[in-house]
Motif scaffolding. Structure first.
Motif, mmCIF file in Angstrom:
data_model
loop_
_atom_site.group_PDB
_atom_site.id
_atom_site.type_symbol
_atom_site.label_atom_id
_atom_site.label_comp_id
_atom_site.label_asym_id
_atom_site.label_seq_id
_atom_site.Cartn_x
_atom_site.Cartn_y
_atom_site.Cartn_z
ATOM 1 N N GLU A 35 9.888 50.462 -46.931
ATOM 2 C CA GLU A 35 10.096 51.148 -45.659
ATOM 3 C C GLU A 35 11.577 51.208 -45.301
ATOM 4 O OE1 GLU A 35 5.969 50.185 -43.261
ATOM 5 O OE2 GLU A 35 7.487 48.612 -43.429
ATOM 6 N N GLN A 36 12.317 50.166 -45.619
ATOM 7 C CA GLN A 36 13.758 50.186 -45.374
ATOM 8 C C GLN A 36 14.420 51.281 -46.193
ATOM 9 O OE1 GLN A 36 15.078 46.157 -46.137
ATOM 10 N NE2 GLN A 36 14.512 45.490 -44.074
ATOM 11 N N GLU A 37 13.985 51.425 -47.432
ATOM 12 C CA GLU A 37 14.508 52.502 -48.284
ATOM 13 C C GLU A 37 14.154 53.870 -47.695
ATOM 14 O OE1 GLU A 37 16.248 52.285 -51.202
ATOM 15 O OE2 GLU A 37 16.228 50.098 -51.331
ATOM 16 N N THR A 38 12.949 53.995 -47.169
ATOM 17 C CA THR A 38 12.525 55.250 -46.546
ATOM 18 C C THR A 38 13.378 55.555 -45.320
ATOM 19 O OG1 THR A 38 10.265 54.979 -47.353
ATOM 20 C CG2 THR A 38 10.582 56.483 -45.494
ATOM 21 N N PHE A 39 13.654 54.539 -44.509
ATOM 22 C CA PHE A 39 14.501 54.739 -43.339
ATOM 23 C C PHE A 39 15.896 55.192 -43.764
ATOM 24 C CE2 PHE A 39 17.479 53.121 -40.090
ATOM 25 C CZ PHE A 39 17.040 53.878 -39.019
ATOM 26 N N ALA A 55 25.555 47.452 -42.726
ATOM 27 C CA ALA A 55 26.613 47.975 -41.857
ATOM 28 C C ALA A 55 26.772 49.482 -42.056
ATOM 29 C CB ALA A 55 27.931 47.257 -42.125
ATOM 30 N N ARG A 56 26.701 49.942 -43.304
ATOM 31 C CA ARG A 56 26.777 51.379 -43.584
ATOM 32 C C ARG A 56 25.578 52.116 -42.992
ATOM 33 N NH1 ARG A 56 26.875 51.479 -49.389
ATOM 34 N NH2 ARG A 56 27.781 49.450 -49.560
ATOM 35 N N LEU A 57 24.421 51.490 -43.105
ATOM 36 C CA LEU A 57 23.209 52.070 -42.541
ATOM 37 C C LEU A 57 23.320 52.189 -41.020
ATOM 38 C CD1 LEU A 57 20.184 52.812 -43.407
ATOM 39 C CD2 LEU A 57 19.657 50.575 -42.465
ATOM 40 N N LYS A 58 23.811 51.131 -40.405
ATOM 41 C CA LYS A 58 23.983 51.143 -38.945
ATOM 42 C C LYS A 58 24.976 52.232 -38.533
ATOM 43 C CE LYS A 58 24.557 47.882 -35.198
ATOM 44 N NZ LYS A 58 24.841 46.505 -34.824
ATOM 45 N N TRP A 59 26.034 52.389 -39.294
ATOM 46 C CA TRP A 59 27.013 53.448 -39.010
ATOM 47 C C TRP A 59 26.356 54.822 -39.138
ATOM 48 C CZ3 TRP A 59 31.440 53.826 -36.617
ATOM 49 C CH2 TRP A 59 32.181 54.993 -36.745
ATOM 50 N N ALA A 60 25.483 54.989 -40.133
ATOM 51 C CA ALA A 60 24.804 56.270 -40.341
ATOM 52 C C ALA A 60 23.850 56.604 -39.191
ATOM 53 C CB ALA A 60 24.037 56.254 -41.656
ATOM 54 N N CYS A 61 23.467 55.603 -38.414
ATOM 55 C CA CYS A 61 22.597 55.837 -37.249
ATOM 56 C C CYS A 61 23.346 56.515 -36.113
ATOM 57 C CB CYS A 61 21.998 54.514 -36.760
ATOM 58 S SG CYS A 61 20.744 53.852 -37.857
ATOM 59 N N ARG A 62 24.647 56.481 -36.154
ATOM 60 C CA ARG A 62 25.467 57.156 -35.134
ATOM 61 C C ARG A 62 25.555 58.624 -35.519
ATOM 62 N NH1 ARG A 62 29.721 53.902 -32.553
ATOM 63 N NH2 ARG A 62 30.951 55.762 -32.904
ATOM 64 N N PRO A 90 5.590 63.244 -46.588
ATOM 65 C CA PRO A 90 4.698 62.282 -45.934
ATOM 66 C C PRO A 90 5.336 60.920 -45.631
ATOM 67 C CG PRO A 90 3.569 63.369 -47.736
ATOM 68 C CD PRO A 90 5.009 63.796 -47.803
ATOM 69 N N GLU A 91 6.138 60.391 -46.555
ATOM 70 C CA GLU A 91 6.737 59.081 -46.312
ATOM 71 C C GLU A 91 7.739 59.129 -45.159
ATOM 72 O OE1 GLU A 91 8.884 57.503 -49.652
ATOM 73 O OE2 GLU A 91 10.188 59.235 -49.799
ATOM 74 N N LEU A 92 8.485 60.225 -45.063
ATOM 75 C CA LEU A 92 9.421 60.378 -43.953
ATOM 76 C C LEU A 92 8.674 60.621 -42.648
ATOM 77 C CD1 LEU A 92 12.283 62.527 -45.539
ATOM 78 C CD2 LEU A 92 12.151 60.048 -45.286
ATOM 79 N N LYS A 123 16.625 56.812 -46.440
ATOM 80 C CA LYS A 123 16.469 58.204 -46.899
ATOM 81 C C LYS A 123 16.371 59.148 -45.702
ATOM 82 C CE LYS A 123 13.426 61.101 -49.682
ATOM 83 N NZ LYS A 123 12.197 61.136 -50.507
ATOM 84 N N LEU A 124 15.671 58.728 -44.654
ATOM 85 C CA LEU A 124 15.545 59.545 -43.450
ATOM 86 C C LEU A 124 16.914 59.876 -42.865
ATOM 87 C CD1 LEU A 124 13.450 60.727 -41.370
ATOM 88 C CD2 LEU A 124 13.775 58.596 -40.103
ATOM 89 N N LEU A 125 17.816 58.918 -42.916
ATOM 90 C CA LEU A 125 19.150 59.120 -42.349
ATOM 91 C C LEU A 125 20.002 60.106 -43.141
ATOM 92 C CD1 LEU A 125 20.051 55.500 -41.214
ATOM 93 C CD2 LEU A 125 19.229 57.401 -39.824
ATOM 94 N N THR A 126 19.555 60.486 -44.325
ATOM 95 C CA THR A 126 20.292 61.483 -45.109
ATOM 96 C C THR A 126 19.892 62.909 -44.729
ATOM 97 O OG1 THR A 126 18.726 61.551 -46.958
ATOM 98 C CG2 THR A 126 20.490 59.892 -47.065
ATOM 99 N N CYS A 127 18.876 63.050 -43.901
ATOM 100 C CA CYS A 127 18.411 64.378 -43.479
ATOM 101 C C CYS A 127 19.373 64.970 -42.450
ATOM 102 C CB CYS A 127 17.010 64.272 -42.889
ATOM 103 S SG CYS A 127 15.773 63.711 -44.081
ATOM 104 N N ASP A 128 19.332 66.271 -42.339
ATOM 105 C CA ASP A 128 20.194 66.988 -41.392
ATOM 106 C C ASP A 128 19.728 66.741 -39.958
ATOM 107 O OD1 ASP A 128 21.733 68.095 -43.438
ATOM 108 O OD2 ASP A 128 20.425 69.846 -43.608
ATOM 109 N N ASP A 129 20.686 66.672 -39.050
ATOM 110 C CA ASP A 129 20.379 66.429 -37.642
ATOM 111 C C ASP A 129 19.406 67.448 -37.039
ATOM 112 O OD1 ASP A 129 21.923 64.175 -37.737
ATOM 113 O OD2 ASP A 129 23.524 64.941 -36.453
ATOM 114 N N PRO A 130 19.555 68.747 -37.296
ATOM 115 C CA PRO A 130 18.586 69.688 -36.711
ATOM 116 C C PRO A 130 17.151 69.411 -37.159
ATOM 117 C CG PRO A 130 20.538 70.871 -37.432
ATOM 118 C CD PRO A 130 20.659 69.457 -37.958
ATOM 119 N N ASP A 131 16.981 69.018 -38.424
ATOM 120 C CA ASP A 131 15.645 68.673 -38.912
ATOM 121 C C ASP A 131 15.131 67.415 -38.222
ATOM 122 O OD1 ASP A 131 15.532 70.831 -40.679
ATOM 123 O OD2 ASP A 131 16.427 69.658 -42.314
ATOM 124 N N LEU A 132 15.976 66.384 -38.163
ATOM 125 C CA LEU A 132 15.579 65.134 -37.501
ATOM 126 C C LEU A 132 15.194 65.392 -36.046
ATOM 127 C CD1 LEU A 132 18.334 62.768 -38.930
ATOM 128 C CD2 LEU A 132 15.883 62.686 -39.452
#
Length: 83
Positions: A40-44, A8-15, A68-70, A46-55
């Motif tokens: 891969e779930q852990e990598t995803f 649920a926290r992960l899903k919220w972080a997707c917003r 590389p993993e991201l 981690k990806l959500l902790t990146c800044d929006d401009p980078d993403l």
């Protein structure tokens, strides 16, 4: 394995508040996240902790992700969205 609370926290972080990222992350977390391996779930997550401009730059192809993993996760998400 992600607990329901952690998912649920992960899903919220997707917003993200940036429409271009929301339309990538929200559908992916609902339809593709559970198909990932635990690593891969852990990598995803981690990806959500990146800044929006980078993403944004990585997903729009303006820049390459330096980790590389991201970068593999970015490609995986883009591949699922384009199918």
């Amino acid at each position: 394995m992600f607990s329901p609370k952690r998912y649920a926290r992960l899903k919220w972080a997707c917003r993200r508040g940036m429409l271009e990222l929301d339309v990538l992350f929200l559908p992916f977390v609902e339809t593709g996240f559970h198909d990932l391996s635990e690593d891969e779930q852990e990598t995803f997550e981690k990806l959500l902790t990146c800044d929006d401009p980078d993403l944004f730059a990585w997903f729009m192809g303006h820049q390459s992700c330096p980790e590389p993993e991201l970068a593999r996760m970015v490609e995986h998400i883009l591949g699922r969205v384009k199918v």
